[in-house]
Scaffold this motif. Sequence first.
Motif, mmCIF file in Angstrom:
data_model
loop_
_atom_site.group_PDB
_atom_site.id
_atom_site.type_symbol
_atom_site.label_atom_id
_atom_site.label_comp_id
_atom_site.label_asym_id
_atom_site.label_seq_id
_atom_site.Cartn_x
_atom_site.Cartn_y
_atom_site.Cartn_z
ATOM 1 N N LEU A 110 0.902 -1.303 -0.142
ATOM 2 C CA LEU A 110 0.062 -0.094 0.045
ATOM 3 C C LEU A 110 0.928 1.511 0.034
ATOM 4 N N MET A 111 1.792 1.271 0.632
ATOM 5 C CA MET A 111 2.716 2.536 0.981
ATOM 6 C C MET A 111 3.549 2.643 -0.449
ATOM 7 N N ARG A 112 4.002 1.704 -1.154
ATOM 8 C CA ARG A 112 4.328 1.717 -2.388
ATOM 9 C C ARG A 112 3.609 2.646 -3.425
ATOM 10 N N PHE A 113 2.430 2.469 -3.148
ATOM 11 C CA PHE A 113 1.191 3.311 -4.086
ATOM 12 C C PHE A 113 0.892 4.728 -3.359
ATOM 13 N N ARG A 114 1.125 4.645 -2.154
ATOM 14 C CA ARG A 114 0.633 5.968 -1.288
ATOM 15 C C ARG A 114 1.593 6.077 -0.309
ATOM 16 N N ASN A 115 2.814 6.856 -0.888
ATOM 17 C CA ASN A 115 4.006 6.913 0.198
ATOM 18 C C ASN A 115 3.445 7.933 1.457
ATOM 19 N N ASP A 116 2.312 8.613 1.280
ATOM 20 C CA ASP A 116 1.938 9.749 2.325
ATOM 21 C C ASP A 116 1.176 8.863 3.587
ATOM 22 N N LEU A 117 0.875 7.638 3.367
ATOM 23 C CA LEU A 117 0.067 7.207 4.450
ATOM 24 C C LEU A 117 1.049 6.975 5.617
ATOM 25 N N ASP A 118 0.394 6.840 6.892
ATOM 26 C CA ASP A 118 0.987 6.498 8.248
ATOM 27 C C ASP A 118 1.068 5.292 8.332
ATOM 28 N N LYS A 119 2.216 4.432 8.406
ATOM 29 C CA LYS A 119 2.334 3.295 8.673
ATOM 30 C C LYS A 119 1.778 2.739 10.022
ATOM 31 N N ALA A 120 1.982 3.646 11.003
ATOM 32 C CA ALA A 120 1.288 3.211 12.118
ATOM 33 C C ALA A 120 -0.181 3.293 12.206
ATOM 34 N N GLU A 121 -0.959 4.105 11.646
ATOM 35 C CA GLU A 121 -2.328 4.001 11.334
ATOM 36 C C GLU A 121 -2.810 2.912 10.556
ATOM 37 N N LEU A 122 -1.935 2.437 9.425
ATOM 38 C CA LEU A 122 -2.060 1.154 8.669
ATOM 39 C C LEU A 122 -2.220 -0.007 9.546
ATOM 40 N N GLN A 123 -1.290 0.095 10.631
ATOM 41 C CA GLN A 123 -1.368 -1.237 11.357
ATOM 42 C C GLN A 123 -2.712 -1.437 12.290
ATOM 43 N N ASN A 124 -3.488 -0.306 12.361
ATOM 44 C CA ASN A 124 -4.742 -0.557 13.081
ATOM 45 C C ASN A 124 -5.635 -0.934 12.041
ATOM 46 N N VAL A 157 -9.824 5.071 -0.003
ATOM 47 C CA VAL A 157 -8.681 4.126 0.545
ATOM 48 C C VAL A 157 -8.428 4.735 2.196
ATOM 49 N N ASP A 158 -8.651 6.149 2.345
ATOM 50 C CA ASP A 158 -8.439 6.526 3.615
ATOM 51 C C ASP A 158 -9.640 6.144 4.665
ATOM 52 N N MET A 159 -10.721 6.481 3.867
ATOM 53 C CA MET A 159 -11.951 5.870 4.555
ATOM 54 C C MET A 159 -11.968 4.376 5.072
ATOM 55 N N ILE A 160 -11.642 3.498 3.922
ATOM 56 C CA ILE A 160 -11.559 2.098 4.378
ATOM 57 C C ILE A 160 -10.508 1.419 5.230
ATOM 58 N N CYS A 161 -9.512 2.302 5.253
ATOM 59 C CA CYS A 161 -8.176 2.078 6.238
ATOM 60 C C CYS A 161 -8.426 2.714 7.578
ATOM 61 N N GLY A 162 -9.156 3.725 7.568
ATOM 62 C CA GLY A 162 -9.301 4.507 8.946
ATOM 63 C C GLY A 162 -8.145 5.549 9.044
ATOM 64 N N THR A 163 -7.518 5.740 7.823
ATOM 65 C CA THR A 163 -6.213 6.651 7.780
ATOM 66 C C THR A 163 -6.759 8.103 8.086
ATOM 67 N N SER A 164 -7.029 8.671 9.343
ATOM 68 C CA SER A 164 -7.688 9.837 9.240
ATOM 69 C C SER A 164 -6.629 10.957 9.896
ATOM 70 N N GLY A 165 -5.424 10.808 10.039
ATOM 71 C CA GLY A 165 -4.714 11.513 11.001
ATOM 72 C C GLY A 165 -4.441 12.971 10.132
ATOM 73 N N GLN A 166 -4.441 12.911 9.041
ATOM 74 C CA GLN A 166 -4.050 14.074 8.092
ATOM 75 C C GLN A 166 -5.267 15.061 8.074
ATOM 76 N N TYR A 167 -6.331 14.481 8.398
ATOM 77 C CA TYR A 167 -7.533 15.190 8.333
ATOM 78 C C TYR A 167 -8.298 15.866 9.543
ATOM 79 N N GLU A 168 -7.224 15.855 10.503
ATOM 80 C CA GLU A 168 -7.665 16.172 12.028
ATOM 81 C C GLU A 168 -8.184 17.586 11.878
ATOM 82 N N GLY A 169 -9.335 17.763 12.396
ATOM 83 C CA GLY A 169 -9.787 19.040 12.566
ATOM 84 C C GLY A 169 -10.404 19.580 11.265
ATOM 85 N N LYS A 170 -10.661 18.807 10.316
ATOM 86 C CA LYS A 170 -11.289 19.079 9.096
ATOM 87 C C LYS A 170 -12.492 18.137 8.897
ATOM 88 N N PRO A 171 -13.319 18.587 7.916
ATOM 89 C CA PRO A 171 -14.878 17.797 7.825
ATOM 90 C C PRO A 171 -14.802 16.364 7.450
#
Length: 204
Positions: A110-124, A157-171
């Motif tokens: 996944l990180m090969r396609f999306r290097n902006d993803l947080d690996k720690a979040e993906l572990q969840n 992808v962010d919705m499915i994996c729950g990678t929401s950290g980058q959206y903190e404080g945003k709608p």
Amino acid sequence: HGYIEVDNDDLKIIDHPLFQRLAHIRQGLNQAAYPSYTQSRFEHSLGVMDFGSKVLSILRDSTHDGDAHRVFDMKKREVRFACLLHDIGHAPFSHTGEMFFNKEDLINELMRFRNDLDKAELQNAATHELMSALILLKHSEIKAVLRGLSLDINFMVDMICGTSGQYEGKPEFGLIQILNSGIDVDRLDCLLRDNFMTGGGFVS
């Protein structure tokens, strides 16, 4: 749910063989204890799509924030299709089949396609969620359908994996929580469906 309405865009995914296979994927041996419990990942995915669209509509109508209105309107189709596709990565025997996946390999791919993803979040994320995300990013036909509908695949992808950290404080953070949080539409559909299919009477 009652009657779930689908349109021609929905059918471009629903009619695809990769989605149709979900009709044959069930959770364990529940039918052995409850013969009426015939839930497959197919109808569950339709239910989650329906709940996700309804929850988004309620959220939009209950907020007076102009920025949130704009984001909710802009992302409503991404929410619908992320909910529809959230389980497309399930292996045979549903959660039991997750033992066949190597989580670390899925995260690295996944990180090969999306290097902006947080690996720690993906572990969840669950392994089938990681596989679902990879299908959206890698499967040529599914990706072509989503691009043809002008959908933001990365946000799905962010919705499915729950990678929401980058959206903190945003709608967008709230939109991700519709599908991936402590009380989300995925769990809600399972709860109501299990209650109905087993006659458990846990939910009224």
